[in-house]
Motif scaffolding. Structure first.
Motif, PDB file in Angstrom:
ATOM      1  N   GLU A 181       0.871  -1.182   0.000  1.00 44.00           N
ATOM      2  CA  GLU A 181       0.000   0.000   0.000  1.00 44.00           C
ATOM      3  C   GLU A 181       0.915   1.241   0.000  1.00 44.00           C
ATOM      4  OE1 GLU A 181      -3.684   0.575   0.490  1.00 44.00           O
ATOM      5  OE2 GLU A 181      -2.787   2.479  -0.128  1.00 44.00           O
ATOM      6  N   TYR A 222       0.509   4.498   0.195  1.00 46.32           N
ATOM      7  CA  TYR A 222       0.399   5.596   1.168  1.00 46.32           C
ATOM      8  C   TYR A 222       0.926   5.193   2.541  1.00 46.32           C
ATOM      9  CZ  TYR A 222      -2.459   7.610  -2.505  1.00 46.32           C
ATOM     10  OH  TYR A 222      -2.898   8.100  -3.694  1.00 46.32           O
ATOM     11  N   ASN A 223       0.781   3.927   2.862  1.00 47.19           N
ATOM     12  CA  ASN A 223       1.345   3.465   4.135  1.00 47.19           C
ATOM     13  C   ASN A 223       2.877   3.434   4.063  1.00 47.19           C
ATOM     14  OD1 ASN A 223      -0.786   3.136   5.907  1.00 47.19           O
ATOM     15  ND2 ASN A 223      -1.330   1.114   5.084  1.00 47.19           N
ATOM     16  N   LEU A 250       4.026   6.809   4.496  1.00 45.42           N
ATOM     17  CA  LEU A 250       3.872   7.259   5.882  1.00 45.42           C
ATOM     18  C   LEU A 250       5.032   6.767   6.742  1.00 45.42           C
ATOM     19  CD1 LEU A 250       2.293   8.467   8.285  1.00 45.42           C
ATOM     20  CD2 LEU A 250       0.988   6.329   8.388  1.00 45.42           C
ATOM     21  N   THR A 274       7.926   8.955   8.481  1.00 44.71           N
ATOM     22  CA  THR A 274       8.108   8.880   9.931  1.00 44.71           C
ATOM     23  C   THR A 274       9.572   8.691  10.311  1.00 44.71           C
ATOM     24  OG1 THR A 274       5.929   7.861  10.091  1.00 44.71           O
ATOM     25  CG2 THR A 274       7.364   7.611  11.986  1.00 44.71           C
ATOM     26  N   ASP A 326       4.723  -4.943   6.277  1.00 46.22           N
ATOM     27  CA  ASP A 326       3.310  -5.173   6.523  1.00 46.22           C
ATOM     28  C   ASP A 326       3.072  -6.680   6.423  1.00 46.22           C
ATOM     29  OD1 ASP A 326       0.708  -3.841   6.924  1.00 46.22           O
ATOM     30  OD2 ASP A 326       0.143  -4.861   5.070  1.00 46.22           O
ATOM     31  N   ARG A 367       0.331  -8.232   5.156  1.00 47.67           N
ATOM     32  CA  ARG A 367      -0.258  -8.594   3.856  1.00 47.67           C
ATOM     33  C   ARG A 367       0.499  -7.878   2.746  1.00 47.67           C
ATOM     34  NH1 ARG A 367      -6.556  -9.994   4.445  1.00 47.67           N
ATOM     35  NH2 ARG A 367      -6.379 -10.987   6.477  1.00 47.67           N
ATOM     36  N   GLY A 392      -2.846  -5.331  10.752  1.00 45.84           N
ATOM     37  CA  GLY A 392      -4.155  -4.935  11.269  1.00 45.84           C
ATOM     38  C   GLY A 392      -4.662  -5.963  12.268  1.00 45.84           C
ATOM     39  N   TYR A 393      -4.121  -7.171  12.180  1.00 49.20           N
ATOM     40  CA  TYR A 393      -4.579  -8.262  13.048  1.00 49.20           C
ATOM     41  C   TYR A 393      -3.458  -8.762  13.943  1.00 49.20           C
ATOM     42  CZ  TYR A 393      -9.005  -8.951  10.632  1.00 49.20           C
ATOM     43  OH  TYR A 393     -10.268  -8.790  10.130  1.00 49.20           O
ATOM     44  N   LYS A 446      -2.118  -1.782  13.448  1.00 53.17           N
ATOM     45  CA  LYS A 446      -2.618  -0.623  12.697  1.00 53.17           C
ATOM     46  C   LYS A 446      -3.966  -0.215  13.266  1.00 53.17           C
ATOM     47  CE  LYS A 446      -1.890  -2.350   8.477  1.00 53.17           C
ATOM     48  NZ  LYS A 446      -1.874  -2.507   7.006  1.00 53.17           N
ATOM     49  N   PRO A 447      -4.335   1.030  13.351  1.00 53.10           N
ATOM     50  CA  PRO A 447      -3.479   2.161  12.964  1.00 53.10           C
ATOM     51  C   PRO A 447      -2.498   2.525  14.075  1.00 53.10           C
ATOM     52  CG  PRO A 447      -5.664   2.936  13.599  1.00 53.10           C
ATOM     53  CD  PRO A 447      -5.692   1.440  13.724  1.00 53.10           C
ATOM     54  N   PHE A 448      -1.349   3.068  13.691  1.00 50.44           N
ATOM     55  CA  PHE A 448      -0.335   3.427  14.689  1.00 50.44           C
ATOM     56  C   PHE A 448      -0.067   4.926  14.642  1.00 50.44           C
ATOM     57  CE2 PHE A 448       1.754   1.951  10.783  1.00 50.44           C
ATOM     58  CZ  PHE A 448       2.464   3.095  10.421  1.00 50.44           C
ATOM     59  N   ALA A 449       0.384   5.464  15.778  1.00 48.98           N
ATOM     60  CA  ALA A 449       0.807   6.862  15.801  1.00 48.98           C
ATOM     61  C   ALA A 449       2.267   6.875  15.349  1.00 48.98           C
ATOM     62  CB  ALA A 449       0.680   7.426  17.203  1.00 48.98           C
ATOM     63  N   PRO A 450       2.636   7.804  14.452  1.00 53.49           N
ATOM     64  CA  PRO A 450       4.000   7.802  13.907  1.00 53.49           C
ATOM     65  C   PRO A 450       5.075   7.802  14.994  1.00 53.49           C
ATOM     66  CG  PRO A 450       2.627   9.303  12.676  1.00 53.49           C
ATOM     67  CD  PRO A 450       1.787   8.801  13.804  1.00 53.49           C
TER      68      PRO A 450
END
Lengths: 432, 120
Positions: free
Chosen positions: B14, B16-17, B20, B24, B55, B57, B84-85, B106-110
């Motif tokens: 992904e 955008y992730n 990110l 970070t 990640d 997946r 996410g899991y 996920k979601p995480f704070a940077p």
């Protein structure tokens, strides 16, 4: 005169039925061979008794001889009388059933006679009775069979419905889990990037602040101020943090919903595992929040130091979802739902009580609401399977589900499940 | 963690992730990116990677699969899994087997991600 009497006795002697001719005092004047057989008196014995003036009931006794003598009635009324199914005892002690007829006869010399006949219908009656019993037996067997077919049909129908419902729930679970996962990534980059947007804004504002305090040529200053007015700089400075806060709140709230959906959809196949019931209930309350919003006050009591329970968490979540949704739908207008979670049985079981301020369960519905397909909702609005499946799930966990009404309030549902889960041969894995 | 300026490989299908995570860590590390298993393995073969962030997946593969192969090839690489899991059976098994050093949900704070990956 004698001629008529002889003709009659001759006729009687040739009939198959037992027959006697009696005088007005019921003494036997004549009897036929069939009558002799009935009395059981052999050879001369009967003739001697008759010659001695024996009365009919002394020779062959019907059970109505004493109270309702057929011959007497015929004699007194002057009419023929027939009585069916009279019990009698044959001379040899055998019980008989007879049809008895009595005909009054007045001879030319004025003598009153009674002719009585006795037809032995013992065998016929016995066959009829047996036939009746057999027919009754057959009728009952047929009814039993029909009842069994009805029961089996209902069971099959319910089982099929449960399968369909189970498949529906499992598809829904997969769908929800899939959506939750797909939402995770976009939430992640919205949520994560908000911090950077904030940092970038701070940097730009520091830059602007530096320019604010720096000496600028008048024309540049004028252009700078004009641009600040155009972009509403003062408003922007006051608003950007609020803006970021709302984006972050939106992302956080979405993340919480996704987390709840994931918890709810976590069917985890059919395995049993330790799970936190309190968390499951809180998740469910979050999910039905739109049903309750500003209308139903939820009071959660207890719920501290509750042990984790061996269960199928997805299935038990379905139980709480069903009960809480029913409670929310029972309340018209404002009201409350009370959820009390406690350990019972010295910590061996967890009990969840859900009470509401609705109208309660009508006494006529109390026993029916657990039946499959029973619903009080409009056609198409409810399948009538919710509570039945709920009860099945709880039972499969070795627990109990009961319901009733609370005095001065609405309905109350009580779920109790053992902490250790169902027995080894339990069927939690096979519930919907 | 005492790495002066560690080299970090970020693997995520992904975009955008991926961006990110890169955003970070960019100020504190040399960040390489890969969008699938093959690209990630190629990058690991080409240079020594201090931290692998992947990640779970990855389209055609999984993060734990990548972790197993990187751990075998370069045992000194610190491996952080993002998922996410966090309760996923595969993720838990990989943690238990020591294939991943840390798992971040996920979601995480940077800032939390940065601290977990690079230390405070």
């Amino acid at each position: 005169m004698a001629k008529l009497f002889d003709q009659i006795t001759s006729l009687l002697d040739s009939t198959v039925d037992a027959a006697v001719v009696l005088d007005g005092e019921r003494r036997v004047r004549h009897y036929n061979p069939a009558y002799q057989a009935l009395t059981g008196l052999r050879g001369r014995a009967l003739a001697e008794r008759v010659a001695a003036g024996a009365r009919c009931f002394e020779l062959f006794k019907l059970d109505i001889c004493a109270d309702a003598c057929v011959g007497c009635k015929a004699r007194d009324s002057g009419r023929r009388i027939r009585v069916d199914e009279i019990a009698a005892v044959r001379g040899d002690g055998e019980d008989l059933t007879c049809i008895v007829t009595a005909v009054p006869l007045e001879l030319a010399d004025g003598e009153q006679l009674i002719i009585e006949t006795y037809r032995d219908v013992t065998a016929d009656v016995r066959i009829q009775r047996r036939l009746k019993v057999a027919l009754e037996h057959e009728r009952r067997a047929k009814e039993d069979l029909e009842e069994k077919v009805r029961e089996r049909t209902a069971e099959l129908r319910a089982a099929q419905a449960q399968l369909v419902h189970q498949e529906k729930m499992s598809s829904l679970g997969r769908l929800v889990a899939g959506i939750a996962h797909e939402l995770n990534n976009p939430i992640n980059f919205v949520y994560g990037n908000v911090d950077f947007l904030g940092q970038y804004m701070e940097s730009l504002l520091r830059l602007a602040a530096l320019i604010d305090g720096a000496p600028l040529p008048d024309a540049t200053r004028a252009a700078y101020d004009a641009l600040k007015a155009e972009v509403e700089y003062e408003f922007l400075v006051g608003d950007w943090q609020k803006l970021l806060r709302s984006i972050r709140a939106g992302a956080e709230r979405t993340a919480a919903i996704v987390a709840d959906l994931k918890t709810f959809a976590r069917t985890g196949g059919t395995e049993l595992a330790e799970a936190d019931l309190v968390a499951g209930i809180d998740t469910t309350l979050n999910l039905i929040a739109p049903l309750l919003k500003n209308r139903v006050d939820v009071r959660r009591r207890g719920g501290t130091r509750i042990p984790r329970v061996v269960c199928n968490a997805g299935h038990l979540n379905q139980v709480f979802m069903n009960i809480l949704t029913n409670a929310a739908q029972a309340i018209v207008g404002p009201g409350w739902i009370e959820v009390e979670i406690a350990t019972v049985d010295d910590g061996a079981a967890v009990r969840v009580v859900v009470a509401d301020s609705g109208p309660g369960i009508g006494p006529d519905l109390m026993a029916k609401i657990g039946d499959p397909f029973f619903t009080t909702k409009e056609v198409g609005e409810g399948t009538g399977l919710g509570l039945w499946i709920t009860a099945n799930i709880v039972r499969a966990h070795g627990g109990t589900l009961s319901w009733g009404n609370r005095v001065g309030a609405g309905a109350e549902f009580v779920v109790t499940v053992p902490v250790a889960g169902p027995d080894k041969d339990g069927e939690a894995g096979r519930t919907p | 963690m005492t790495l002066a300026r560690p080299r970090v490989l970020v693997v995520d299908d992904e975009r955008y992730n991926r961006e990110l995570v890169q955003r970070t860590l960019a100020r504190y590390a040399d960040v390489l990116v890969a969008c699938d298993l093959d690209e990630a393995l190629a990058a690991c073969a080409a240079v020594a990677v201090d931290v692998l962030i992947t990640d779970q997946r990855l389209g055609a593969g999984t993060g734990t699969e990548l972790a197993a192969r990187v751990r075998a090839a370069a045992p000194q690489t610190r491996i952080v899994l993002i998922t996410g899991y966090v309760e996923d059976a595969e993720v838990i098994a990989a943690q238990a087997a020591g294939l991943v050093d840390d798992v971040i949900g996920k979601p995480f704070a940077p800032i939390a991600l940065r601290q977990r990956v690079l230390g405070p």
